[in-house]
Structure formats: C-alpha cells, structure tokens
Design a protein around this motif. Structure first.
Motif, short mmCIF file in Angstrom:
data_model
loop_
_atom_site.label_atom_id
_atom_site.label_comp_id
_atom_site.label_asym_id
_atom_site.label_seq_id
_atom_site.Cartn_x
_atom_site.Cartn_y
_atom_site.Cartn_z
N ILE A 40 -18.22 21.20 -40.13
CA ILE A 40 -17.44 19.95 -40.18
C ILE A 40 -16.70 19.89 -41.52
O ILE A 40 -17.28 20.20 -42.56
N THR A 96 -19.78 16.19 -26.04
CA THR A 96 -19.72 15.79 -27.45
C THR A 96 -18.28 15.54 -27.86
O THR A 96 -17.97 14.54 -28.53
N VAL A 97 -17.40 16.46 -27.46
CA VAL A 97 -15.98 16.31 -27.82
C VAL A 97 -15.44 15.00 -27.25
O VAL A 97 -14.72 14.26 -27.94
N LEU A 118 -16.47 12.24 -29.40
CA LEU A 118 -15.87 12.27 -30.74
C LEU A 118 -14.42 11.80 -30.71
O LEU A 118 -13.95 11.14 -31.63
N ARG A 119 -13.72 12.16 -29.64
CA ARG A 119 -12.27 11.96 -29.58
C ARG A 119 -11.82 10.55 -30.00
O ARG A 119 -10.93 10.41 -30.85
N VAL A 164 -11.73 9.68 -34.04
CA VAL A 164 -10.93 10.36 -35.08
C VAL A 164 -9.44 10.26 -34.78
O VAL A 164 -9.05 9.96 -33.65
N LEU A 186 -10.98 19.22 -32.98
CA LEU A 186 -12.37 19.06 -32.53
C LEU A 186 -12.95 20.33 -31.93
O LEU A 186 -13.90 20.29 -31.17
N ASN A 217 -14.36 24.08 -33.21
CA ASN A 217 -15.36 24.32 -34.24
C ASN A 217 -14.74 25.41 -35.11
O ASN A 217 -14.48 26.51 -34.60
N ILE A 270 -14.75 21.62 -37.06
CA ILE A 270 -14.34 20.29 -36.66
C ILE A 270 -13.75 19.59 -37.88
O ILE A 270 -14.43 19.46 -38.90
N LEU A 316 -12.61 16.29 -39.40
CA LEU A 316 -12.60 14.83 -39.23
C LEU A 316 -11.40 14.22 -39.94
O LEU A 316 -11.12 13.04 -39.74
N ALA A 322 -19.95 10.62 -36.24
CA ALA A 322 -19.56 11.98 -35.87
C ALA A 322 -20.71 12.95 -36.13
O ALA A 322 -21.07 13.77 -35.27
N ILE A 356 -22.66 15.29 -33.40
CA ILE A 356 -22.59 16.75 -33.49
C ILE A 356 -23.99 17.36 -33.63
O ILE A 356 -24.31 18.37 -33.01
#
Lengths: 709, 709
Positions: free
Chosen positions: A310, A338-339, A342-343, A346, A352, A354, A356, A358, A372, A376
């Motif tokens: 990250i 997970t993605v 997260l979307r 951010v 996003l 890897n 990743i 931020l 986040a 992750i």
C-alpha cells in the motif's frame, strides 16, 4: 568440550591473568571495564608485578587465589599463555578466554602452540575460547570480559545473541547495531581461532538458551560445518531465526580469512546448501541484522508469501514490488470483493491493483487509512501488508500511526511500514509504532527485505515441520561397504555400476566381453544399437583413449569396433590392464543429468544434481544438499537448477521422469550415509532421465573410495 | 520544446494558478513555501476568490498580471488545467508546471486530456513540466516551486542535480539525502507523466549546467530512451557521473509503473545495455547515492581497478575483499619491494598480502599509519587504497585521521576509509577527513562499493575516449532499402541471406532448386554433405513442416529428400506457395551463435549476440548494445555472454573466429543504421562460428520488415 555455557556467560568470579596497570592497554582494559560496567561477581587480577589494581588485591599467580574462579581471561603473550592455561587446568578453572595472537594465524610455529593449547583444554576439560579473540560481553550479567571500543557502553539487555569469529569487527558491529540500530543484545562472544569452543557450539547453546530469541553470527569459516544441519533444524523447531553473515566467499577473500583467524574457508556452495536446507538466513551487511530484528520480534508469522503493498504516493510501490519479487514474495491482485469495497473510499484515479495507491487523499481523511488497511489485511489472498507512508509527518503522521497500530493489533498477519520522515518530524508516530511492536523502516527496500526474511523463515519452519513427517530412506549394503574397504583405486565403470545397483539405482543393460565374438553375442541379446567402452583401472578418460564407440548397429560393426578399441587403448596406454570391453545398451530420448556424492571433509556427505554438458562444465549449474535428504528436498534440488526447464519439457521435449530422478537422489543420500566411512566421491555421469513414467538409468559411474589409513 | 532551462530554475517571477488560502493544502502550499524559503523574485497568486494572499496581491486571472511571469504553477483540476495552460500560452509564459493528476495515469479520458496539454505546449512553445508531478526545487535560486514535506527545509546548495519521475518519492529521497546524508543539491525536479520536458531533457541540461557536477535520476521508464546514448556520452566527455535508480524492472513492477506515471517500461535488458554502454551508473537504493557523492567529489580518478585494502583488525578485510571482487575490482599482492619495506614496521604476525593487516600495533604507534599508508599508496601496482579503521575513537582517531589526510594530499590516487566509530567519539577525526575531502564510510562494504563506482566511471571515461578514436563502420545498400520498402511479409531464408550478403556477411553456399534433378546438380557443385530446406513465405517453421533434411551425402539421397520435403510441406500447408527447395552446404565444426537486430520503438536499433540452443532459449544469455557500435564494443558484447568460454575453446574445442564474429556485429550495426526506417527485426540463426582464421557463416536468417504506413 564443556557445553554448560550458562556459567561462562554468568560467572560468579573472573581471574584476569596478566592484568596491567596501564588501563588503556589491551591487558589493562578488562579489569577497568568490568568494574566500570558494574560486574557484580568477584574479580581477581593476577600479575606478580602489582600488590593491588584499582583497589582490588592483585595475586602473583593463579595458585594464590582465595577461590577457583569460574572464568579466566588470559592476556599474556602466546608462549606464556600456554603455561597459564595449564595453571588454570590445575586450579580447576572451568572456562578460559585466550586473547593472545600469534597462533595458527601466524604460521607453522603458531600452529603447534595452538595444538598445545587445545590439548591442555581437553586434558583438564576447560571450556577454551580463542585464542586470538577479543572476549565476550554478556549484557544481563554485566560480564564485559574483553577489551575495545565497544566496551565503553552500558548496553540495554535484549533477546539477540551473537557469535563473531572476528573480534574487532564483531564488537564494532555490536556497538553500532545496539547504539544506532536499537538492537538489544544478550550474549555476544568472539571466538577467534576456535581452538576450543566453536561458533557452532555457541549457536547451539543459544538455541536452547531461554533468554535468546534471535541468533546472529559473523562467520569466516567453520571447521565443524557438518553440524550446521543439526543446529539449523534445532533452531527451526525452537522457532528461533539464525542470521549468518558469512564472509570469505571469493577466492581472494578465502585467502584473507585463512591468514586472519585461520579458519578453513570451505566451499561456499556447501555453506549455501546448508543454510538453505536448514532455514539459516544469510545476511549481507549489518543493516540487514538491524532491520530483521524488529521484524522477528513482532512475533507475527506470515502464512504464505503473498504481500499487499500500500502506498500514499505510487513511486515507492514500484520499487517495493521489484524488490518483493526479487526476494521470493508474490505481489498478486486483491480479491474482487476487497477491491469493490475499497473503490468508494478512494479517489477515482487511485490504483487498486497491487501495489495499491491510496493517493494523497489520506491527507484529507485519515479514516481512509483505517478502513482501507482493515479491508486489505482481511483479504484472504493476502498474507502480509507493507505500507509506504513516504515522508508523512506531524500531526497527521501520528493519526495514521494510531490507525495502523489499531488495525495491526486485530490481525495475526505481519504489518510493516516504510516511512521516510525524519525522526524530528514524526517522532510521536514512530513511538506509537515502537510501543506496539509494528516494524517501520526509513527505506522502502529495507522494509520489503525484512518482510521477505520473515516470510522465508516462516516457510522454512513449515517446510521443516512437513519434512519431519517424511520418511528418510535408509539402505544398507554390506557388500558395497566391503568392496570399498578393499578398494585400492577408483572403481571402473562396470564395478561402480554394480555397486550403485546394490542401492536400487537402475543402470544400462550391459555385460563385459572378453573378445569380439562374445561382444557381438552380448549385443544381439541387448538389442541394437549398442555402445562399446573399454574398462581399465589405468584408463580414466575412456573417450580420449579412443576407448568408446557408440551407435553400433550390427554384429559386424560390434566386432570391428571391439578390435579397434583394443588397438587404440593399447596405443594410448601400453601397460594398462584391460578388464574387458563393456557392451552396453544405447539410451536415446533422454536428458543427461549428473548426480553425485561429495563426502566433504568439513560438511560430511553432500548430494549434488545438475544437468550434463555445458550446464555443469560452463555454467556450474548444480544444487547441493547435505545428506540425508527426504523426497521433498530432492524435488527442491531439482527445481533449483537453471536447467530445470529442460527437464520439464522445454524445446519441445517430453517432460522427464522427475519422480524417478528424485528417487535416485534419495537413494544416493542413503548410499552416502551407508558408505560415509568408505566413500570419498561418487559421480553418475550421465544419468539418463527418460520421459515421465520411463524412469532413469545410470549410463556411467565413477567411484573414488576413501582410502583407509 | 524549450531547452533554455536555465530560466526555469532561476525564474524572475512565478504565477501560482489556483493558489489557495488553506496553506496546508496542496494548492495552498507553494505561495507559503516560496515566501518562507526566501524566493527573491515576484510572486503572483492567481485565484478570483481572493483579493490578496499572504500580503501579496492575488489576481483573478493570468491576463490580469502586471507582467508575464517566467513560470506558472498550475494547481487546479485536470480539466481546468488545460484552460489555464492555454491562458499561459496566450500570455507568453515560458514555463508551466502542471501538478494536477487524472491524466494518462487514470485511463482513456485522461490520455486525451494529456494530449490536449501537450498540443497546447507545442503550439505556444511552453516548456511544460508534468502533469501529475510535484514541482521543483532549485536550491541556489531559492525556487521552491512545489509542495510536500521536503519543502520545509532550507537546503545548503551543492553540486548534485536530480530528476525524479515520482514526486513524493523523489522529494523524500532529496530531503533524506540532504538532511541525513549530507548531499548538497542544486536543481531537483519531478516530472510525473512527462507530457512535455522529459527526464532526459533535464539530464541533458544538467550535463551542460556548469553548477552541476553529479547527476542523479529516479526513473520508472523513458519514452525517449534512444537519447540515453547521446546523454551518456556527453556526460562522459564532461566527466560528470550520472547515477540512475531505475525501477519497474520486474513484470509486476512494470505494471505498477504504468499505472503510476504512465511511462512505458521498456525492456530492462535494453536499459541495462544503454547504461553499460554509456557509463551510466545504476544505483539500487538511496544509500548508494549518498555514498557515491563524496567519492566523486573527492576529484580523484583511479587509473585502474587494483585496490589495496588496509585494516587494523583483519575481520573487515575479508568482507571488503569479497565485495571488491564482486564489484570488478582487483585485490592483488603488493610489489615485493613494498612488502620488504613494510615488514620491519609491523608485528611479525601482521599479514602483508592484500588485504594488509597492520594489526592493533597502530594503537601504540600512529606513525606506523603514515609510513605504511605512504608506502602502499606509492606501490606502482596499486590504483586506489581503502583503509578500515574499525571503531577507532578518541585522540588516537584524530591522530590517524591527520596522517591519512597528509598522505592522501600528496597522491592523486583515491584514498577512502571504512570507519565505524560513532560520531560522538570520533567527530574530530571525521571533521578532518571531511575538510580534506577524504571520503569515509560507516560500513566497510559501502566504502568498497563507492570506490567500485568511482573506478567503474573512470573506466567508462577512458573507454569512451578510446572509442571516439575508433572508426564506425558505415555501409549503404540502396538495393536492400528498396527490397524492404517493397516487402509485404517476412523475408524467407533465401531472400534474407541475399540481403545480408549486400552488407558483406558471408552466407552458406546455396542455390534454389525447382526439381529433384536440379537439386542433385547443385549438390554436386557445392559438395557433399548438403542440407535441403523448403522455401515458402507461408511456412515459418520449416522443421515442423518436415521441410528440412540434413547430412545428405549423394545425388540419390538429395533427389529422394527433395520429393519427401515437397510432399511433407504440401501435407503440412496445402495452400502454401513454395518458392523452391534450397540446397545448402552443411557446416560442421562450428559453434552456433545467434546475432540479431531489434529496432526497438523506445531505444531504436539494438544489436544482439548470444550462443544458440539452450543458451538463448533456456538461459536468455544474450548481450545487447545500441547501434552504432565500434569494433571494441563488439568484442565487449562477445566477452559478456556466459557462453563466451565455449567460443574461446572450452570442452576441447578450437578457439572460434572471434575477430570475424566481431566484424559481423559491426556489419549488423551498420545495417541497422542503414535500414533504420525499413527494418523491424533481423535474426541470423545460426551464425556458424568456425575455428579461428576460418570466419563465420550465416546458416539461416529471418527478416521482418517494418511495414510502411
């Protein structure tokens, strides 16, 4: 040799033989330093020149002491030190450190003096450290038994113990790692020429020492390298990492090592094999030790090698990815789930994959960090997390550190930070991380390397757990033992192959022929095409002697070849004893491999595998392991060689029979153990690896017996 | 594109477009920081929201400014930034830094916005920096035109200039290297997506910039990599080292780089070739930069690679020797005369090989240091000296430092120290060394690495001086140009070999045959054995199509083979146009090599050489150079491949004709230049390298034309 080393590191009393009133000199320093550092036991300076030193009674000789000291420091010249060690023995002193130089590192005369020391130590059962060393420091017991610039500090005790063959370098390593690197040491001992207790003895003690959690070593060479394996495996079971800085690896460096502490270099290939086999981590600089210690002390074990990287500014992510890949970590995409979570957190331009990214959005919203990171770290495809915070500083740094600590506390996966803010501007953040045991590094690369070391060690532990459940093949062939004991020269192909046949290794179908007609008869039975090879203990290089013919396809060709070989061999070596001509099936369709046993004087028997031809001769592309090995280790060896791609079917070939090859390696291992006392070297070259399911066949073999005294 | 970058780094006036009153935010920082750091020129914040900011008049638009600023910082969103750049153009602003993100790093829409930026910059001749960057710092002119944690320091100006494609990472590198590493910076610029001025433009400027003595770059990828060569050579002539930290080298890292600043990765092999060819030093961590700078600033140039390693405690000598050897330095014995003079100065047990151990005797006699160092540095077999002083501290450290400074001042050979005492206890010694420009390092390894970098650069400078005296082969074949321009598909073997023949590369004797009888006639003329190969633009893999027969030894065999090939090829590809069957001499006794031209979109034409078979296919053992090359470079390429030992006669072979091979590489280079516009790729595989004196012969060739639009 004494192994109750606890007493050495925590002696109730110390005699200083040759103590001097010049407290800056080498022989003057120990008494002064022991007092200054607060050593709590009894101190007995010994020197007929002084009635007292620094307020302590000084004794004319060891005999005159009021009690037998646990430890004697011998600070006199090489010649005199021998007499002093003898005196220690008579007095019943348990441990003696001989600081003096001028022994085996200084040529012939020194070698014999060193042998005298060793003999005395054995006779009186003294635990001898040195000679040509700089003593030891045991931080918890305040035993500062040595001299030099490292002895001016009061170290904070910690769980790291170290052995160094070099005194000066070892202690300068200790002081820098402790004072500037924050490493907490426990026992640090320098061993010099190792005439008595060896580096391996000390490391073995440290594996069992409850106060030691991490073991490090600065090593030039080991005379008892065959023990590396037992040491490494005990440490894996104890879950204590051993970090070894092995120097003297170039030819020139080995020369230098020999003239320094007179330890035999040994082949670096075998050291590397032993380290790899037993999960001993090789380090390459002091900084590695400083960096790996907090990673191991975080007490988190990655369950696999998949790391999520990250960043808050993409730049560092790229180089961390490069380094992670280079060090055996996997940088794979996160789970889709997970993605998806997260979307929304951010900016749209955040990456996003890897690594990743931020983005700098974290500056406006430190909550983003918690959310986040939390998502992750819970990703089932992530085994560990590194986060690069660039130069994040001030109040926001503290906030981010707090979030990281909270998330890390709720997970058993390692979390490490690359954070390059100077201490002046992020001190509070760093203090939070330190308190929580979350490792952080100035350099993104070093962060990744530390995680890679942690991951590598966890994998070694798991691999060892699995291996212990694997059977170790044991074979015994008394006939082979007898053959080798009786041998007075190398075994020729035919006899060598009979011997390996006793251990279940398939060889080419073949028979010895005494004349041309017999050769033709044998060929008919074996089937064409065949190979003819001269067999003579006096002809080592058959091809050069014109003693080999291949691809013979008829009785006529075989008969002609027989006569030609005999003529040619006679021309090449007129007085050679020719045992006969071997008629052998010709194997096609195979990859040619070399497997071998090297019964090394330092390491004991090692097993070797490599591809034939240029792979061995030009590229030295071989893998070694110390015997015995299990089947999974055999497969590891095979996968390790660069030519592996050829074995699994590169260039349009069929996949080779790797199972049969691994089986042969295990048989070689069993043979190496069975013939440990009789065998010097064994090579099967070539070993034909046929396509999968069709096995492997030894095409030729050479055995060098270990000639009995 | 503007290249008068002097004005960019020393602007008389700066407009800040989108300046904000939130001085902690990204758009608020620049005005505040420029004022705090003492920027002496005019500052014009532009934002219709504010009448003034920090006591400066704030303008509603660029049109409203009282003068045309030299530089505009554009701090608004991606879409608006396009309009602002247009406004800069209309106003005649010479340079603009676009900080905004959301361009090509963020997908399709971003790409077209970035193209708009570039078009505007071209139209108005604006020097555009970015987008997606973090600005620049020019220390001497106090132009702190950007944002981030690195901008809080008042840097001390120095001679190191840096370009970084990553903003966050680049500036954190700068601040750490400057504040903790003591590196003095001059111009530091971050370039982000490089839609306008590229990293290479900046580095090229720095080569000519009188105030820059050392150039560094943090590079993810270069779109104009073909210019690396001109840059590197100009820097060698100017004797300015360029240190490049190239990241994005693993496949995963390249992916990350693409999503970060959207720079094309390019093949690492070609980067490495370009760096090697032009003496650009690859560094692998910030510490390398910090370490190499003082080495280069010492202004001493080693005349060769032979280093004398001196220690006062043997331990460090061993690891320094290992590292020296690994980094291309030579650690050879001193002259006998030097040893004879040293012997009486040191204790009998001192080692006087190389490394040279003066032993702890130096503690009692600092004169020894002066005398020994003086003798060693004058040894004609020594090009540079490193001395490891372990943890030497206090008064004696100061004395030793003084002696070293005196000896170093009298020699033009580099002297470097490994000295691991903490600053607190050897500050005076370090100050003496710093004042005299004698580099010193905490870590013995890092000391050796810095010397190796210095030595490598000196060698590159000398090599370049020599190369400039070498002729570059130039060839022109208008027929070849015409052939390739007309080509609509890959050239088959026969035509490809005609073409390379035009550039003087020997090919196998061969002729096309239309029927079996003709094939037999040709074979008679060429001489047996021969090879037959089908020639068809529709059959790329001749062997797989059954289109190749080798070792044909009579007219009958040739005729039979002809018919079989035709049948087999027809079966394999029924509609293929068969141009004929090539009858070719069969070359034996040769090592098979592959040489090629790869006309890379980023780097331009590159020349390649490697050994055939597994060397290329399994080991990827090839050497690249950018064209054109001279003869000495061709020989370097050949020596560089691992298979080199086979070419010089390993495994009992005769030595190959390396002169002829190098000549062919030069011809390939001339061909690559001549056909730059027409050729995509050319491979000669195999190129038969015959024994010395017998030349090389192209056995097969494939040419892919660059299809014309």
């Amino acid at each position: 040799m004494r192994t109750d080393l606890e007493c050495l590191f925590n002696p109730r009393s110390i005699a200083i033989v040759g103590a001097s009133a010049e407290f800056g000199s080498i022989s003057g320093q120990p008494l002064d330093l022991l007092i200054k550092r607060g050593y709590p036991g009894m101190l007995y300076p010994v020197n007929p020149k002084y009635p007292e030193l620094l307020g302590r009674a000084c004794y004319p000789s060891l005999d005159a002491l009021p009690e037998t000291p646990d430890l004697a420091l011998i600070m006199v010249n090489a010649r005199l030190a021998i007499r002093m060690l003898e005196a220690c023995g008579r007095a019943g002193v348990r441990f003696a450190i001989v600081f003096s130089s001028g022994y085996s590192e200084a040529g012939e005369a020194g070698v014999s003096m060193q042998e005298e020391l060793a003999a005395i130590a054995r006779r009186y059962d003294i635990g001898l450290i040195g000679p040509n060393c700089q003593g030891l420091i045991s931080v918890p017991s305040k035993t500062y038994a040595g001299f030099g610039s490292a002895f001016i500090y009061d170290y904070v005790p910690g769980p790291v113990s170290m052995v160094s063959q070099s005194g000066g370098f070892g202690f300068s390593l200790m002081s820098l790692a402790a004072m500037d690197g924050g490493v907490g040491f426990r026992h640090v001992v320098t061993t010099g020429n190792e005439s008595g207790i060896s580096s391996l003895d000390f490391m073995r003690f440290m594996v069992d020492d409850p106060g030691t959690r991490i073991i490090t070593g600065y090593i030039e060479g080991m005379k008892d390298a065959h023990r590396l394996r037992e040491l490494g495996e005990a440490a894996l079971v104890a879950r204590k990492p051993i970090m070894v800085w092995k120097v003297g690896n170039s030819e020139e460096g080995q020369r230098a090592a020999a003239s320094h502490t007179a330890n035999l270099g040994g082949a670096m290939a075998l050291y590397r094999a032993a380290f790899e086999q037993t999960g001993i981590l090789q380090v390459e600089d002091m900084q590695d030790i400083i960096d790996y210690v907090p990673a191991f002390l975080s007490e988190k074990t990655p369950h696999g090698n998949r790391v999520a990287i990250i960043t808050i500014s993409g730049g560092a992510g790229i180089l961390m990815t490069d380094e992670a890949i280079a060090r055996g970590l996997a940088v794979q995409p996160l789970c889709d789930a997970t993605v998806a979570k997260l979307r929304p957190l951010v900016p749209s331009f955040a990456a996003l994959g890897n690594p990743i990214d931020l983005t700098a959005a974290i500056f406006d919203d430190t909550d983003l960090c918690r959310k986040a990171l939390g998502l992750i770290i819970e990703d089932p495809q992530v085994d560990s997390v590194v986060m690069a915070n660039a130069g994040l500083q001030g109040e926001i740094a503290t906030k981010v550190a707090r979030e990281v600590v909270n998330v890390a506390a709720r997970s058993d996966k390692p979390v490490m930070l690359a954070w390059s803010a100077r201490h002046q501007v992020a001190g509070e953040a760093y203090a939070l991380l330190d308190a929580a045991g979350v490792p952080h590094y100035r350099s993104p690369l070093r962060c990744v390397r530390a995680l890679a070391a942690l991951t590598q060690h966890a994998q070694a532990c798991r691999r060892h757990d699995n291996r212990r459940a694997e059977p170790v093949l044991e074979l015994h062939a008394s006939e082979a033992v007898a053959t080798l004991r009786a041998a007075r020269a190398d075994l020729t192909e035919y006899r060598a192959k009979e011997l390996i046949g006793l251990y279940g290794i398939a060889t080419t179908r073949e028979m010895m022929a005494g004349d041309a007609q017999e050769a033709a008869h044998i060929a008919e039975r074996i089937g064409y095409p065949v190979v003819l090879k001269v067999q003579s203990p006096d002809i080592a290089h058959k091809t050069e002697a014109g003693g080999v013919r291949i691809g013979l396809a008829s009785a006529g060709e075989v008969e002609r070849a027989f006569e030609e070989i005999v003529t040619s061999a006679r021309g090449h070596a007129p007085h050679a004893t020719i045992e006969g001509i071997l008629v052998q099936e010709m194997v096609v369709d195979a990859v040619e491999v070399i497997v071998g046993i090297n019964n090394d004087p330092l390491f004991g028997p090692a097993i070797m595998v490599g591809l034939g031809g240029i792979f061995i001769e030009v590229l030295k592309d071989v893998a070694f392991r110390l015997a015995p090995i299990t089947l999974s280790v055999a497969h590891e060896m095979i996968r390790q060689i660069k030519g592996y791609t050829l074995l699994i079917g590169a260039r349009g070939r069929p996949r080779g029979d790797l199972e049969a090859l691994a089986d042969v390696l295990c048989r070689m291992s069993a043979m190496a153990v069975d013939l440990k006392g009789e065998l010097a070297e064994l090579d099967i070259n070539p070993l034909f690896v046929l396509p999968a399911g069709r096995g492997v066949i030894a095409g030729d073999a050479l055995i060098k017996p270990r000639l009995q005294a």
